[in-house]
Each structure stands twice: as C-alpha cells, then as structure tokens.
Scaffold this motif. Sequence first.
Motif, PDB file in Angstrom:
ATOM      1  N   VAL B 143      38.545  70.053  72.504  1.00 60.43           N
ATOM      2  CA  VAL B 143      39.046  71.522  72.538  1.00 60.43           C
ATOM      3  C   VAL B 143      37.865  72.109  74.137  1.00 60.43           C
ATOM      4  N   PHE B 144      37.218  72.471  73.305  1.00 60.43           N
ATOM      5  CA  PHE B 144      36.649  73.107  73.944  1.00 60.43           C
ATOM      6  C   PHE B 144      36.383  73.304  76.025  1.00 60.43           C
ATOM      7  N   THR B 145      36.839  72.449  75.370  1.00 59.78           N
ATOM      8  CA  THR B 145      37.279  71.461  77.341  1.00 59.78           C
ATOM      9  C   THR B 145      38.077  72.032  78.340  1.00 59.78           C
ATOM     10  N   THR B 210      37.516  77.438  70.184  1.00 57.80           N
ATOM     11  CA  THR B 210      36.979  76.273  69.223  1.00 57.80           C
ATOM     12  C   THR B 210      36.036  76.455  67.399  1.00 57.80           C
ATOM     13  N   ALA B 211      35.940  78.020  67.630  1.00 53.87           N
ATOM     14  CA  ALA B 211      36.201  78.526  66.406  1.00 53.87           C
ATOM     15  C   ALA B 211      36.903  78.226  64.885  1.00 53.87           C
ATOM     16  N   ALA B 229      29.590  68.469  64.981  1.00 57.61           N
ATOM     17  CA  ALA B 229      30.463  69.122  66.036  1.00 57.61           C
ATOM     18  C   ALA B 229      30.537  70.301  66.108  1.00 57.61           C
ATOM     19  N   ALA B 230      30.225  71.139  66.310  1.00 58.42           N
ATOM     20  CA  ALA B 230      29.845  72.326  67.571  1.00 58.42           C
ATOM     21  C   ALA B 230      29.112  72.057  67.668  1.00 58.42           C
ATOM     22  N   VAL B 231      27.776  71.165  67.818  1.00 60.44           N
ATOM     23  CA  VAL B 231      27.091  70.569  68.497  1.00 60.44           C
ATOM     24  C   VAL B 231      27.766  69.787  69.680  1.00 60.44           C
ATOM     25  N   ASN B 232      28.407  68.819  69.745  1.00 60.94           N
ATOM     26  CA  ASN B 232      29.365  68.556  70.077  1.00 60.94           C
ATOM     27  C   ASN B 232      30.439  69.032  71.097  1.00 60.94           C
ATOM     28  N   SER B 233      30.571  70.355  70.486  1.00 59.01           N
ATOM     29  CA  SER B 233      32.127  70.848  71.402  1.00 59.01           C
ATOM     30  C   SER B 233      30.888  71.202  72.441  1.00 59.01           C
ATOM     31  N   VAL B 234      29.614  71.695  72.907  1.00 58.32           N
ATOM     32  CA  VAL B 234      28.452  72.077  73.864  1.00 58.32           C
ATOM     33  C   VAL B 234      28.155  71.227  73.710  1.00 58.32           C
TER      34      VAL B 234
END
Lengths: 157, 291
Positions: B143-145, B210-211, B229-234
């Motif tokens: 999602v972030f990417t 992402t939020a 999940a938050a850590v993985n996003s970035v």
Amino acid sequence: MQKLLKSSLSVAAAFLVSGLIACSTISPGPREAVPNHPVLASSVEISYILGHSKYRIRMVEHLNGVNAHSSSDGKVLGDGRVDRVKYSEFKLKVSEFMRTARALKRVPAEVEGVCRNPFTVTLADTALDTLIGCRGGGDLGIGRLIREGEFLIYSKK
Amino acid sequence: MTRDPTGTVKPDLEGELEVLRIYQGIIREHPNWSSQEVDEALVRAVYTPKRLRRVQAVFNWVQQALVKLIQRESAFASANKKLLIQNLKQVRLELPPPAKVYEDEPDLFTKNDVYYERLSSGGVRLRIGGAFLFTSKSWFNLVFTVAHELGHAIDPCEIRDTGGSIPAYLQLESCFVQQHWMAKVKPGSECSANDQLSETFADWIAVQVTAEALKYYATEFSRAQIVGAAVNSVRDLCEQEQSLDESDNRQHPASIARIDKIFGRSPQIRKVLGCEPASKQDLINVDYCEL
C-alpha cells in the motif's frame, strides 16, 4: 522521464591494467573481489542505478578465459566464467549500443541533470570507450543490453 | 520479527537473489533457449496470477483511497479536484506477462524497482519489478509503495509539468520546507534535479493512505499486529538509507526524515498506533503538514 546523453571517447593503452582501473568510473565495493590477472584482453562494464540501488555488470577477458560478475550495492549477485564466443557477441552488442546511442539527438539543455536512473557503459577493447546516459522513456535500449549481459552471466559455463 | 499478519518485508537483495535463482534454474533446464524464451518462462514464474491479483487489488484500493481523500479535502477547489482525480484514473498498472510488456526494460524482471512514469506520448503508467513481488509480502508495504508511486500522478511537479496549477499546494510546499522535510531550493529551481518536492509530496500522501489502511484493520488486529504492520509499511526505507549515496538524496529526503518526520509524526499514524498526546501542549507542539 527525460534522457540525458553524454559521451566521451579516449584512446588509451587498453592492455594496461592500471589504465583500465584509472578510467573506470565506478570502483568496486568492499565486498567485490577484483581478480588480478597479468594480461587483460578486453573488458565490458555496465554500471547503472535503478530505483534505490546501484548495479554493476562486469566482464573481463583474459588469456585463460572470460570472468563475469554482477552486483547490487556492492554485493555479488552472480559470477563465474562465461563462454568466450558469446562474450565476443555481447561485446559487439555493447559497441553497437554505444554507436546507436551517440547517433540519437541530444535532449534539450533545460532537462539535463534530471536523471533518476543514470548509467555508464565502458568498453575496453582496441580502445577505451565510455558512454554515460540516462534510462528513460526515449528507449535507448540500455535495459535490453543489461538483460543480454545478465543472460550471459547466468548461462555461465 | 514482524507481527504483521499480512506478510513480511525482506531486504531487497534477498528478493533479487530469489528471482535470480529462478532465472538460473530456467536457463539450466533449457540451455538452448534464447534470452527471450527464458524471459517468457521467468515472467510466468514470477508474475503469477495470484501475485498479479494481489497487486491489482492493492492498486485499485489505493487509487480509490486517493480519490476519496481528494473528494473530501475542502482545500481543493472543484476544478482542482476534477483534475487530480482525472490524473489518478489515467494511470495504467502495467504488468507482465507476456514479457514483451516490459520489452524496453526487461532487466526489471529481476529488480525491486517500482515506478510511475509519464511517457512522451502523454500516457502514464506504473510498473513493478519482479523481485519486489518476493521482497514485499506485507499488504501494508504494498500500500505505501503503490500510494507513493501513484502519488506522483498528482504531485506538485507533475501538475506543473503538465500545465496545471493547484493553489492549495503552495501552502503545503512551504510547510515541507518549514518542517525540514525537504531542503529549500533557489527560486526558479523548483522541480529541478536537486528539488525534493516530488518525493516529499509522494511520501506525505502515501502516509495518508497508509494511515487509512491501518485504521481499516485496527479493529481486526491486535495492538502488536498494528504496530508490526506500521513498521512493515516503511521498512524498506531503512534499507535505502544504507544503500544510497548522496546523489540519490538529491531527489529523496533522507530516510530518517521520511520515517521519523513524514511518517512517524503523522497524527493519523500516531492515533492508529495508540499514541495519544499527553496534554494539549503536546497537540500544539506536534507540527505536521496538512492542506
């Protein structure tokens, strides 16, 4: 995406190892070993940035054969001996790529410098030839050339 | 060890080595095949229907999330909203097979690069390197990417380059500089080689999306899972700090700024993670750029 094309051609004592090292635009990272062979016949090096990583393909022809390796951010991805005949064919493709790239029109000066994915191709054969360019929508074909190099490395003997 | 239930994020090199092993296996199994034949087999092995469905689903979700974000943002005039949404909807997700889809950049099959590109014809596309499908299994990282890349379709420089103008972006750009998310450039040098505006904006908008994704799953996941999940996003931004030299930071803010300031200080991210401000003063002191 914009293209940036510069080229330089210099004639040097291509058979001298020190000359090649001095003209190389990219130094190997600490994790890459540079073989020390007494006689160098020719070499091809393609260095490029894609995304957030720096890649390098390097093939060096000696009397004993052709050594090749590829790396990402200084870490080896693949290496070994490659077929000399196929290496010679690849060298021709590199030479043709450089010739074609130089024949393309230069981009407008105002977009020079906006290059996110630059590349450098160095061919040391009868002379030392270096081409610096930019991967982009103009399709210089660097991606295909790199792919041919990767195919050769992973088809190694 | 991540607790993200949707999957892991590996170092880039691991993903690339995994794809290269497949590549080498195909070559060994078919020593007489040409490079093109090998690539056709490789893309079938890498861009499988399951992986393609996943990527397409993320792309669709992110595109919709961005459209909704624009629609509800009162800072945009109606005409601006129409332009931004149009830009987003024009982006084509371009994926193999067949291999010829990436015939101009076949080396992408074994790389982690994910990028947005505007062609000289005016078309816009998003491409995904084959190794990325092995590196990033976390839905939130996807999602972030994808949100970052799709964000480039509406970033201030893209809008400028295509002859548009979004007045609401001016305030945002000033904030990016004031908060030290990006370096200030000389007047007239905006969107040049050394300007970080495009990338800062893309990060900023990816954080919003992402939020939303984290909020969507907050009721289903435990606190540890949401944090994972938050850590993985970035997560891959940390690795980029190690691999880049100064030349790449011309366009991207330093990873520490991206993770700490743009992502970590987002009120929406902090809220999802349960970081409630201790006092009203804390609320005042958390400076974050908004429209």
